[in-house]
Design a protein around this motif. Structure first.
Motif, short mmCIF file in Angstrom:
data_model
loop_
_atom_site.label_atom_id
_atom_site.label_comp_id
_atom_site.label_asym_id
_atom_site.label_seq_id
_atom_site.Cartn_x
_atom_site.Cartn_y
_atom_site.Cartn_z
N PRO A 1 -0.19 -4.56 -9.78
CA PRO A 1 -1.11 -3.44 -9.59
C PRO A 1 -1.96 -3.56 -8.32
N VAL A 2 -1.29 -3.72 -7.19
CA VAL A 2 -1.96 -3.86 -5.89
C VAL A 2 -1.48 -2.74 -4.98
N TRP A 3 -2.44 -2.10 -4.31
CA TRP A 3 -2.12 -1.07 -3.32
C TRP A 3 -2.71 -1.51 -1.98
N TYR A 4 -1.88 -1.47 -0.92
CA TYR A 4 -2.32 -1.83 0.42
C TYR A 4 -2.89 -0.60 1.10
N VAL A 5 -3.97 -0.80 1.85
CA VAL A 5 -4.70 0.31 2.46
C VAL A 5 -4.30 0.47 3.92
N TYR A 6 -3.93 1.70 4.29
CA TYR A 6 -3.61 2.06 5.67
C TYR A 6 -4.46 3.24 6.08
N SER A 7 -4.73 3.36 7.38
CA SER A 7 -5.60 4.44 7.85
C SER A 7 -4.83 5.72 8.18
N THR A 8 -3.52 5.62 8.34
CA THR A 8 -2.73 6.82 8.61
C THR A 8 -1.46 6.82 7.76
N ALA A 9 -0.93 8.01 7.53
CA ALA A 9 0.32 8.12 6.77
C ALA A 9 1.47 7.48 7.54
N GLU A 10 1.42 7.60 8.87
CA GLU A 10 2.49 7.01 9.70
C GLU A 10 2.52 5.49 9.54
N MET A 11 1.35 4.87 9.54
CA MET A 11 1.29 3.41 9.36
C MET A 11 1.79 3.02 7.98
N ALA A 12 1.41 3.80 6.96
CA ALA A 12 1.85 3.52 5.60
C ALA A 12 3.36 3.65 5.48
N ASP A 13 3.92 4.73 6.07
CA ASP A 13 5.37 4.93 6.02
C ASP A 13 6.11 3.83 6.77
N ALA A 14 5.56 3.39 7.90
CA ALA A 14 6.21 2.35 8.71
C ALA A 14 6.13 0.97 8.04
N SER A 15 5.29 0.83 7.02
CA SER A 15 5.11 -0.47 6.38
C SER A 15 6.24 -0.84 5.42
N SER A 16 7.12 0.10 5.15
CA SER A 16 8.21 -0.15 4.20
C SER A 16 9.01 -1.38 4.61
N GLY A 17 9.17 -2.29 3.68
CA GLY A 17 9.95 -3.51 3.94
C GLY A 17 9.16 -4.62 4.60
N THR A 18 7.86 -4.42 4.81
CA THR A 18 7.06 -5.48 5.42
C THR A 18 6.31 -6.26 4.34
N THR A 19 5.66 -7.31 4.75
CA THR A 19 4.92 -8.14 3.79
C THR A 19 3.48 -7.69 3.61
N HIS A 20 3.01 -6.75 4.41
CA HIS A 20 1.62 -6.26 4.34
C HIS A 20 0.63 -7.39 4.60
N SER A 21 1.06 -8.44 5.27
CA SER A 21 0.23 -9.61 5.50
C SER A 21 -1.07 -9.25 6.21
N GLY A 22 -2.18 -9.67 5.63
CA GLY A 22 -3.48 -9.45 6.23
C GLY A 22 -4.05 -8.06 6.02
N ARG A 23 -3.32 -7.18 5.34
CA ARG A 23 -3.81 -5.82 5.08
C ARG A 23 -4.91 -5.84 4.03
N PRO A 24 -5.88 -4.95 4.14
CA PRO A 24 -6.81 -4.80 3.03
C PRO A 24 -6.07 -4.20 1.83
N TYR A 25 -6.55 -4.50 0.65
CA TYR A 25 -5.87 -4.02 -0.55
C TYR A 25 -6.89 -3.75 -1.65
N VAL A 26 -6.44 -3.00 -2.65
CA VAL A 26 -7.24 -2.77 -3.85
C VAL A 26 -6.37 -3.07 -5.06
N VAL A 27 -7.02 -3.48 -6.13
CA VAL A 27 -6.33 -3.74 -7.40
C VAL A 27 -6.84 -2.70 -8.38
N ALA A 28 -5.90 -1.99 -9.02
CA ALA A 28 -6.30 -0.91 -9.93
C ALA A 28 -5.25 -0.72 -11.01
N ARG A 29 -5.63 -0.01 -12.05
CA ARG A 29 -4.71 0.24 -13.18
C ARG A 29 -3.67 1.30 -12.86
N ASN A 30 -4.00 2.22 -11.94
CA ASN A 30 -3.07 3.27 -11.57
C ASN A 30 -3.41 3.76 -10.17
#
Length: 101
Positions: free
Chosen positions: A43-72
């Motif tokens: 239940p971890v979601w990585y935070v990106y500032s743009t949709a393009e960055m989020a889309d480009a993150s597919s297949g990466t490790t998200h290393s060092g990205r800010p994240y949030v933990v939530a139920r949904n």
């Protein structure tokens, strides 16, 4: 195991000694959770500032990205917006927690 066999440690009631021995000597781990339908998504979601960055993150490790933990996802967006502002885009972790049987 040896301490129970030698009598140094006793299982009470004694009828559970057999269960104890079977449990320690007969069971083998069996992990079946690498398939999403058996595992539980982390239940971890990585935070990106743009949709393009989020889309480009597919297949990466998200290393060092800010994240949030939530139920949904709704809760994740609420938490992310409260910390990182309204313009956030989230990507959920794709890995699963192991379920062992």
């Amino acid at each position: 195991l040896d301490m129970v066999q030698t009598g140094e440690v006793r299982i009470i009631p004694e009828r559970f000694e057999k269960v104890y021995f079977n449990w320690l000597t007969g069971i083998k781990d069996w992990c079946i959770s690498r398939q999403l339908w058996w595992g539980h998504r982390i239940p971890v979601w990585y935070v990106y500032s743009t949709a393009e960055m989020a889309d480009a993150s597919s297949g990466t490790t998200h290393s060092g990205r800010p994240y949030v933990v939530a139920r949904n996802e709704q809760e994740a967006y609420k938490k992310a917006r409260s910390t990182h502002g309204d313009n956030v885009h989230l990507v959920q972790e794709t890995d699963v927690l192991d379920t062992w049987f």
